[in-house]
Design an enzyme around this catalytic site. Structure first.
Site, mmCIF file in Angstrom:
data_model
loop_
_atom_site.group_PDB
_atom_site.id
_atom_site.type_symbol
_atom_site.label_atom_id
_atom_site.label_comp_id
_atom_site.label_asym_id
_atom_site.label_seq_id
_atom_site.Cartn_x
_atom_site.Cartn_y
_atom_site.Cartn_z
ATOM 1 C CE1 TYR A 69 -4.160 -1.431 -0.447
ATOM 2 C CE2 TYR A 69 -3.114 -3.185 0.821
ATOM 3 C CZ TYR A 69 -4.133 -2.738 -0.009
ATOM 4 O OH TYR A 69 -5.106 -3.611 -0.425
ATOM 5 C CG ASN A 104 -10.574 3.576 -9.400
ATOM 6 O OD1 ASN A 104 -10.675 2.366 -9.528
ATOM 7 N ND2 ASN A 104 -10.599 4.407 -10.424
ATOM 8 C CG HIS A 121 -13.462 -1.521 -3.518
ATOM 9 N ND1 HIS A 121 -13.108 -2.034 -4.749
ATOM 10 C CD2 HIS A 121 -14.595 -2.192 -3.160
ATOM 11 C CE1 HIS A 121 -13.978 -2.958 -5.116
ATOM 12 N NE2 HIS A 121 -14.893 -3.070 -4.180
HETATM 13 P P1 OAD Z 1 -9.509 -4.287 -13.346
HETATM 14 O O1 OAD Z 1 -8.022 -4.242 -13.389
HETATM 15 O O2 OAD Z 1 -10.146 -5.595 -13.018
HETATM 16 O O3 OAD Z 1 -10.120 -3.809 -14.728
HETATM 17 C C1 OAD Z 1 -9.697 -2.623 -15.330
HETATM 18 C C2 OAD Z 1 -10.525 -2.414 -16.587
HETATM 19 O O4 OAD Z 1 -10.151 -1.160 -17.136
HETATM 20 C C3 OAD Z 1 -10.304 -3.473 -17.672
HETATM 21 O O5 OAD Z 1 -11.565 -3.951 -18.121
HETATM 22 C C4 OAD Z 1 -9.582 -2.693 -18.784
HETATM 23 O O6 OAD Z 1 -9.945 -3.155 -20.097
HETATM 24 C C5 OAD Z 1 -10.099 -1.300 -18.547
HETATM 25 N N1 OAD Z 1 -9.211 -0.238 -19.045
HETATM 26 C C6 OAD Z 1 -7.857 -0.233 -19.160
HETATM 27 N N2 OAD Z 1 -7.427 0.945 -19.639
HETATM 28 C C7 OAD Z 1 -8.537 1.711 -19.830
HETATM 29 C C8 OAD Z 1 -8.754 3.045 -20.304
HETATM 30 N N3 OAD Z 1 -7.733 3.841 -20.684
HETATM 31 N N4 OAD Z 1 -10.032 3.492 -20.361
HETATM 32 C C9 OAD Z 1 -11.080 2.723 -19.982
HETATM 33 N N5 OAD Z 1 -10.918 1.444 -19.534
HETATM 34 C C10 OAD Z 1 -9.669 0.961 -19.450
HETATM 35 O O7 OAD Z 1 -9.973 -3.125 -12.337
HETATM 36 P P2 OAD Z 1 -11.357 -2.973 -11.568
HETATM 37 O O8 OAD Z 1 -12.495 -3.458 -12.376
HETATM 38 O O9 OAD Z 1 -11.396 -1.599 -11.033
HETATM 39 O O10 OAD Z 1 -10.532 -4.524 -5.422
HETATM 40 O O11 OAD Z 1 -11.117 -3.974 -10.372
HETATM 41 C C11 OAD Z 1 -12.094 -4.095 -9.397
HETATM 42 C C12 OAD Z 1 -11.489 -4.425 -8.077
HETATM 43 O O12 OAD Z 1 -10.627 -5.556 -8.209
HETATM 44 C C13 OAD Z 1 -10.577 -3.350 -7.496
HETATM 45 O O13 OAD Z 1 -11.277 -2.320 -6.820
HETATM 46 C C14 OAD Z 1 -9.727 -4.138 -6.554
HETATM 47 C C15 OAD Z 1 -9.419 -5.309 -7.437
HETATM 48 O O14 OAD Z 1 -9.093 -6.498 -6.802
HETATM 49 C C16 OAD Z 1 -9.975 -4.640 -4.218
HETATM 50 O O15 OAD Z 1 -8.805 -4.425 -3.999
HETATM 51 C C17 OAD Z 1 -10.971 -5.054 -3.169
#
Ligand code: OAD
Length: 252
Positions: A69, A104, A121
């Protein structure tokens, strides 16, 4: 796959309907240089979330968890809000009833000026005493020797949600209520894999909302979305904000 240009229907909804709900994930901060979780350069690539993002990991090795972190705090502090964060804040200025619900923890929505923000989160910039349960803002660049401690002598933990933990009750309540009443929802930069956050877009769909996914890659939600804008948030969101602002200027 639809081109990143919004459909005429979406353009009309952006002009006419509110409140607008914007759900964001790590992809919205990708163009600020922050790593997402999944994918080739993701934070979870080559790292088991169980080693750094669970209560058990913290109990077994708080120093290792804090190293993870502390590095993320450093990266987030060095990053700046990008065009997507700024466009989202501009949409809220034009339509004060807009709500942003984010997974985020990086603080970039706040730094871009978003006010109505629900953090599902938690935040990298808050800490909690594991014994007293008190929580507060902590923006120190240098946390001193790890793990940081409360003045009562107990361990401090990052005030983020770990796997296996419940979402903050109030935040979830606000987000779910917004999902049930918003006629238009933008789902930006999330893989839609982590629940319950990913349930929000489905709650909104079931309640009759028009739900738009903004993501360069397909996700498990893509097939359900009312419209999909395959593009990067930093290019697509400013375009959507200009459509929202067009309406705000017309009625000013
Ligand atoms: P992910 O890393 O799972 O997904 C990120 C998404 O952003 C993917 O679908 C990419 O295709 C997309 N992406 C990448 N670049 C982009 C851009 N320039 N514009 C738009 N989209 C883009 O991240 P999250 O879905 O946020 O939880 O993950 C959810 C949770 O999983 C997080 O909050 C965290 C993680 O484990 C905890 O830590 C509890």
């Amino acid at each position: 796959m639809r081109d990143a240009e919004p459909s005429p229907r979406l353009a009309a909804l952006l002009r006419e309907r509110e409140p607008l709900l914007i759900l964001t994930g790590a992809g919205v901060s990708a163009e600020s240089g922050l790593r997402t979780f999944r994918g080739p350069d993701g934070l979870w690539e080559g790292k088991d979330p169980a080693e750094v993002a669970t209560p058990e990991a913290f109990r077994d090795d708080p120093v290792e968890v804090w190293r993870f972190y502390a590095a993320r705090r450093k990266a987030a502090a060095a990053a700046a809000p990008n065009a997507a964060h700024l466009a989202i804040a501009a949409m809220e200025s034009a339509r004060p009833a807009t709500m942003v619900v984010t997974q985020n923890v990086d603080g970039l929505h706040e730094r871009a000026g978003t006010k109505q923000l629900v953090r599902l989160h938690g935040s990298l910039w808050r800490v909690r005493c594991v014994v007293e349960g008190r929580e507060w803002e902590d923006h120190r660049e240098d946390l001193g020797s790890l793990p940081p401690r409360c003045e009562c002598g107990s361990l401090l933990r990052p005030a983020v949600v770990w796997f296996g933990e419940a979402l903050p009750h109030e935040a979830w309540g606000k987000a779910a209520a917004a999902a049930r009443r918003a006629p238009l929802v933008l789902v930006v930069g999330t893989s839609s894999l982590v629940r319950p956050a990913a349930d929000l877009q489905e709650i909104a769909l079931r309640a009759g909302a028009y739900v738009v996914e903004v993501n360069p890659e397909a996700t498990p939600f893509s097939g359900l979305a009312s419209e999909r804008l395959a593009g990067r948030a930093g290019s697509v969101l400013p375009r959507l904000a200009s459509l929202v602002r067009g309406r705000a200027e017309a009625t000013a």
